[in-house]
Design a protein around this motif. Structure first.
Motif, PDB file in Angstrom:
ATOM      1  N   HIS A 151       0.840  -1.211   0.000  1.00 56.24           N
ATOM      2  CA  HIS A 151       0.000   0.000   0.000  1.00 56.24           C
ATOM      3  C   HIS A 151       0.869   1.252   0.000  1.00 56.24           C
ATOM      4  O   HIS A 151       1.508   1.574   1.005  1.00 56.24           O
ATOM      5  CB  HIS A 151      -0.882  -0.009   1.253  1.00 56.24           C
ATOM      6  N   HIS A 179       1.108   5.464  -1.853  1.00 54.56           N
ATOM      7  CA  HIS A 179       0.526   6.499  -2.714  1.00 54.56           C
ATOM      8  C   HIS A 179       1.661   7.165  -3.477  1.00 54.56           C
ATOM      9  O   HIS A 179       2.082   8.268  -3.144  1.00 54.56           O
ATOM     10  CB  HIS A 179      -0.247   7.510  -1.870  1.00 54.56           C
ATOM     11  N   GLU A 195      -8.621   2.609  -1.792  1.00 54.20           N
ATOM     12  CA  GLU A 195      -9.079   2.189  -0.494  1.00 54.20           C
ATOM     13  C   GLU A 195     -10.448   2.767  -0.225  1.00 54.20           C
ATOM     14  O   GLU A 195     -10.719   3.935  -0.498  1.00 54.20           O
ATOM     15  CB  GLU A 195      -8.089   2.609   0.603  1.00 54.20           C
ATOM     16  N   HIS A 229      -6.184  -2.628   5.452  1.00 48.09           N
ATOM     17  CA  HIS A 229      -4.950  -1.854   5.326  1.00 48.09           C
ATOM     18  C   HIS A 229      -4.699  -1.012   6.566  1.00 48.09           C
ATOM     19  O   HIS A 229      -5.643  -0.594   7.239  1.00 48.09           O
ATOM     20  CB  HIS A 229      -5.042  -1.007   4.045  1.00 48.09           C
ATOM     21  N   ASP A 286       2.102   2.830   3.301  1.00 47.63           N
ATOM     22  CA  ASP A 286       1.134   3.924   3.214  1.00 47.63           C
ATOM     23  C   ASP A 286       1.859   5.237   2.905  1.00 47.63           C
ATOM     24  O   ASP A 286       1.404   6.312   3.254  1.00 47.63           O
ATOM     25  CB  ASP A 286       0.290   4.064   4.488  1.00 47.63           C
TER      26      ASP A 286
HETATM   27 ZN   LIG Z   1      -3.629   4.840   1.873  1.00 45.14          ZN
END
Ligand SMILES: [Zn+2]
Ligand SMILES: [Zn+2]
Length: 269
Positions: free
Chosen positions: A7, A9, A95, A157, A207
């Motif tokens: 996960h 970004h 998500e 997550h 994340d």
């Molecule tokens: Zn995220």
């Protein structure tokens, strides 16, 4: 060490200045696969991570609208997601979920958009990536009611809840993914959960650019730092870091069937 960041970004504007170098550091750290979340800056840009999934064979992506932006969602956005979900590098929907910590969107709207996206994900036959903050009772209830019957499972997550919720998620076909916050001194409760869950159901993530693990805490996070999450959770489980990393990487590939199915699909085309 072989790692998978479940996960990140990577489309975030904080990577605009050095994204190529960041990807190089990611590979140098041993990250063989990365799931780049497609939620982007919001529903006005639903294909935010697609260019990276198209440019790199080791990057996969998702489609979805984050609960923060639920209040901005139109039917047009949902139709667009259903279209983007057909892309071969899209392997999950997310998500999605509920966030009662920030409450950026009204809770009833969050629930409506969560339900709508679960229905679209079911139609697309994609597992879901759950974002849940301070809303675990409602998240679990909706997953049980809407998602469990599909049998498609997903990922919890940035897991922050109890052992009981983790086990309930696993029962409903979910993997439990731990992020950088599981390395902080005050989150012994998360390490206690990571210690006893079946290893076969554990994933790790950054994340990024959020939640940098302990040695980098407060700085911009990046996928290479998933090695720190592996190192700390491995010590909790009394395993060598490279073994823990390889096992969680294997879990990711198995869950998304990245070994067998993709190879045979490529052979047929
Ligand atoms: Zn995220
Ligand atoms: Zn999240």
């Amino acid at each position: 060490m072989e790692l998978i960041d479940s996960h990140a970004h990577v489309d975030d504007s904080r990577f605009d200045e050095d994204r190529e170098a960041m990807f190089e550091r990611t590979r140098d750290a041993g990250v063989t696969t990365l799931l780049a979340l497609g939620t982007g800056p919001g529903p006005h840009k639903l294909d935010a991570a697609m260019p990276f999934a198209e440019a790199y064979d080791w990057i996969y992506t998702t489609v979805g609208i984050h609960p923060h932006e639920a209040k901005d969602v139109t039917q047009g956005h949902l139709d667009e997601l259903a279209r983007l979900a057909k892309h071969p590098k899209v392997i999950a929907w997310g998500e999605i979920g509920l966030d009662y910590f920030y409450d950026h969107s009204p809770r009833d709207v969050q629930e409506r958009v969560f339900r709508a996206q679960m229905e679209l994900a079911a139609a697309a036959k994609l597992p879901i990536i759950i974002h849940c903050r301070d809303a675990w009772a409602d998240c679990m209830r909706l997953i049980e009611e809407v998602w469990r019957p599909t049998g498609l499972g997903g990922i919890l997550h940035c897991f922050t809840s109890t052992l009981e919720d983790a086990r309930r998620g696993i029962e409903m076909g979910f993997m439990v993914s731990f992020a950088g916050n599981s390395t902080y001194p005050k989150t012994q409760n998360l390490r206690d959960v990571a210690k006893v869950l079946p290893l076969a159901n554990i994933l790790i993530e950054t994340d990024a650019p959020y939640l940098a693990p302990q040695p980098y805490r407060g700085k911009r996070n990046e996928p290479a730092y998933v090695a720190e999450v592996a190192r700390i959770l491995a010590s909790v489980r009394d395993l060598p870091a490279d073994e823990f990393a390889a096992r969680t990487a294997g879990n990711f590939r198995r869950f998304f069937r990245l070994d067998g199915l993709r190879v045979s699909a490529a052979a047929e085309s």
